[in-house]
Design a protein around this motif. Sequence first.
Motif, PDB file in Angstrom:
ATOM      1  N   PRO A 186      47.682  52.297  41.349  1.00 43.62           N
ATOM      2  CA  PRO A 186      46.234  52.512  41.496  1.00 43.62           C
ATOM      3  C   PRO A 186      45.785  52.213  42.927  1.00 43.62           C
ATOM      4  O   PRO A 186      46.312  51.305  43.586  1.00 43.62           O
ATOM      5  N   GLN A 187      44.802  52.944  43.381  1.00 47.81           N
ATOM      6  CA  GLN A 187      44.333  52.780  44.751  1.00 47.81           C
ATOM      7  C   GLN A 187      43.786  51.381  45.001  1.00 47.81           C
ATOM      8  O   GLN A 187      43.940  50.835  46.110  1.00 47.81           O
ATOM      9  N   TYR A 188      43.198  50.747  43.977  1.00 48.33           N
ATOM     10  CA  TYR A 188      42.608  49.417  44.200  1.00 48.33           C
ATOM     11  C   TYR A 188      43.688  48.375  44.495  1.00 48.33           C
ATOM     12  O   TYR A 188      43.458  47.427  45.256  1.00 48.33           O
ATOM     13  N   ASP A 191      44.890  49.137  48.173  1.00 48.11           N
ATOM     14  CA  ASP A 191      43.898  48.675  49.153  1.00 48.11           C
ATOM     15  C   ASP A 191      43.866  47.153  49.236  1.00 48.11           C
ATOM     16  O   ASP A 191      43.830  46.580  50.337  1.00 48.11           O
ATOM     17  N   ASP A 670      42.403  44.938  31.342  1.00 53.30           N
ATOM     18  CA  ASP A 670      42.431  46.242  30.672  1.00 53.30           C
ATOM     19  C   ASP A 670      43.693  46.330  29.806  1.00 53.30           C
ATOM     20  O   ASP A 670      44.671  46.991  30.173  1.00 53.30           O
ATOM     21  N   GLN A 675      40.971  52.109  31.314  1.00 50.54           N
ATOM     22  CA  GLN A 675      39.990  52.323  32.378  1.00 50.54           C
ATOM     23  C   GLN A 675      40.463  53.437  33.319  1.00 50.54           C
ATOM     24  O   GLN A 675      41.663  53.583  33.574  1.00 50.54           O
ATOM     25  N   PRO A 676      39.538  54.247  33.838  1.00 45.08           N
ATOM     26  CA  PRO A 676      39.915  55.364  34.723  1.00 45.08           C
ATOM     27  C   PRO A 676      40.756  54.918  35.923  1.00 45.08           C
ATOM     28  O   PRO A 676      41.667  55.634  36.345  1.00 45.08           O
ATOM     29  N   HIS A 677      40.455  53.737  36.466  1.00 42.02           N
ATOM     30  CA  HIS A 677      41.186  53.311  37.663  1.00 42.02           C
ATOM     31  C   HIS A 677      42.634  52.921  37.346  1.00 42.02           C
ATOM     32  O   HIS A 677      43.438  52.731  38.257  1.00 42.02           O
ATOM     33  N   ASN A 678      42.980  52.814  36.050  1.00 44.90           N
ATOM     34  CA  ASN A 678      44.361  52.509  35.658  1.00 44.90           C
ATOM     35  C   ASN A 678      45.083  53.706  35.037  1.00 44.90           C
ATOM     36  O   ASN A 678      46.149  53.550  34.445  1.00 44.90           O
TER      37      ASN A 678
END
Length: 699
Positions: A186-188, A191, A670, A675-678
């Motif tokens: 994931p991008q998070y 980052d 999660d 969740q969308p971010h995962n």
Amino acid sequence: MNILETDIQYLKGVGERRAKLLRKEIGASTWGDLLYYFPYKHVDRTRIYRTIDLSDEMPYVQLQGEIVGFKEEGQKYRKRLKAIFRDQYGEIELVWFNRISYFLHQYKVGTPYIVFGKPTRYGGSFSIAHPEIERVGAPNTSVGLFYPMYTTSERMKRSGLTSKELSNLIHEIMRIVKGNLAESLPQYIIDEYQMLPLYESLENMHFPQSADLLRRATMRLKLEELFFLRLRMQYLHNMRRDKSRGLPIVKVGNSFNHLYHNGLTFDLTNAQKRVVKEIFSDLSSGHQMNRLLQGDVGSGKTIVALLSMLLAIDNGFQACIMAPTEILAGQHLETIRGYLKGHPEVRVELLTGSMKKSEREPVLEGVASGEVDILVGTHILIQDYVVFKNLGLAVIDEQHRFGVYQRSLLWEKRMTVEPHILIMSATPIPRTLAMTMYGDLDVSVIDELPPGRTPIVTRHLYERQRAEAYSFVFDQMRLGRQIYIVYPLIEESEKSDLESLERGFEEVKNMFPAHKVGMVHGKLPSEEKERQMDAFVNGETSILVATTVIEVGVNVPNATVMLINNAERFGLSQLHQLRGRVGRGAKQSYCILLSANKIGETSLRRLQVMCSSTDGFYIAEEDLKIRGYGDIEGTMQSGVGEYLKVADLARDGRLTQFAATLVDAVLEEDPQLEQPHNAVLREKLHSMLKDQKDWALIS
């Protein structure tokens, strides 16, 4: 379709013939497989040397100049091609031993070239055999870069699939996928921890722009591997804990109490008592138990397993124990019946593949009707025709002989609620490693041996001391003891190893003519192997000459000497398991490690560890330090190796812990990865579970 799943034969420069070779030699079937086939090292090609700079210490050099002439030497089938390569400071010979016509056509006199290879001195001059050559100013040049070196087999080299050619193929994949390679994390997370993007990581793993970028790329890919390994394990663990119903084993009844309080002639160790409590807590929790029971040889795992099975029986359920060999299954049967002597209401039966139909059918009927309380057997227990009335607990001995998929087949022995699972392993694994590798299981450790056991004396002798070893064996046999003499049997040298075993068998028979000598190895027919093993177990044979087929399961209290030939060829885990075949009774036992007269430093260190300790967990820790996790991987559940291309569980301990902490945090926030971010994590996880046949267990 994901572009990395493209068949390798459709990569420019490969084709059907090379694709077949790549699949067989390095396991590369797709573009992705080749992209994740990393160099074993990088060579600094940022410097161009002069011929006058060459020295014997240089592993690789890069020169710039031109070929001034060729000459062929040798006879028809031993021809070689030589070229004189000159820069402004001197000359060096380039030599090829095959594909001579190709190289004569490929390289031209008077053309400026860059030559790269390993210099070797012959007499007073240097030469480079099979150098890599490219024109000065050629596209996709390796000059000025950290040059990747790939492991290639002789068969690959003969077909032109050299390290350089692999580099070219991977360069082509990188060119095609640039801009089309989806992130795998994931991008998070990328980052937050300032990771290199996936494309840059892969690019710098193969063709690093600097030493720092290579380090950052390596860290990114190591963390990713460890992260997904832990994610798969922890997700399975959480799903089973939260979703799987457990059969209600909530009371301690007569069968358990009779054995625990009246049937034992010894006191359980504190470690055994602790583990029994952990197991009962699982059985009564309302969730299915999936627990790994680790214990060194002789630590008393079997009595813990039996007490657990009696808990199931006291609550109206059946139990089974599955062993990897018929001999081990038979010994479990004898041990369990011995403990339950005077307790006839618990019926224990054996089921193996070699039993006659007339012997097997009454057992199967008793299992189906519920009259058989405990069924002991081999892998036959997972066959469709073995039907339990009410299986509550399945014990699997020596987990690594079966694996996750076979375990799942046992679960399916009930149509409604899956039975509880207890897996026993006599191969000690450091606890932190076990927690990572068996992340889908809870782990119990019996880290205490029963009191009164006499430690096994271990000695290292060299081949020149063989007469001394045989003299000691003779002294032990005069006392009525039995002896194991073990020879290695390694797959790569199986034929010569078998010949050594047979020569050793004849030598031992000649050395001890008054004693009966048996021989057993994995290539014997099953019936003959069982006959030879039974003869030793029953005391008919004094000496058993064998390969490591006796590593697991043979229990002969009268055997007091384990003599291991070529001990330097065994891993620490194997040596410890072999040593565990002696010391089963009250008599003093011995392990003799017989090695070649000259052995390497690593081999010597292993043998010194064996002589210094009988603690399997200490030995496992030392094994990790010496050899990494590879030796231990075979004792773990399947699917580990394919996920670890860069990371090493032995050397990357801190990163492993960090990955575990990161996974735990992601799943706490999660749990279902909804969740969308995962989304990228869920997609990757589902792919891993399907590949490992675990999908049915959670879907």
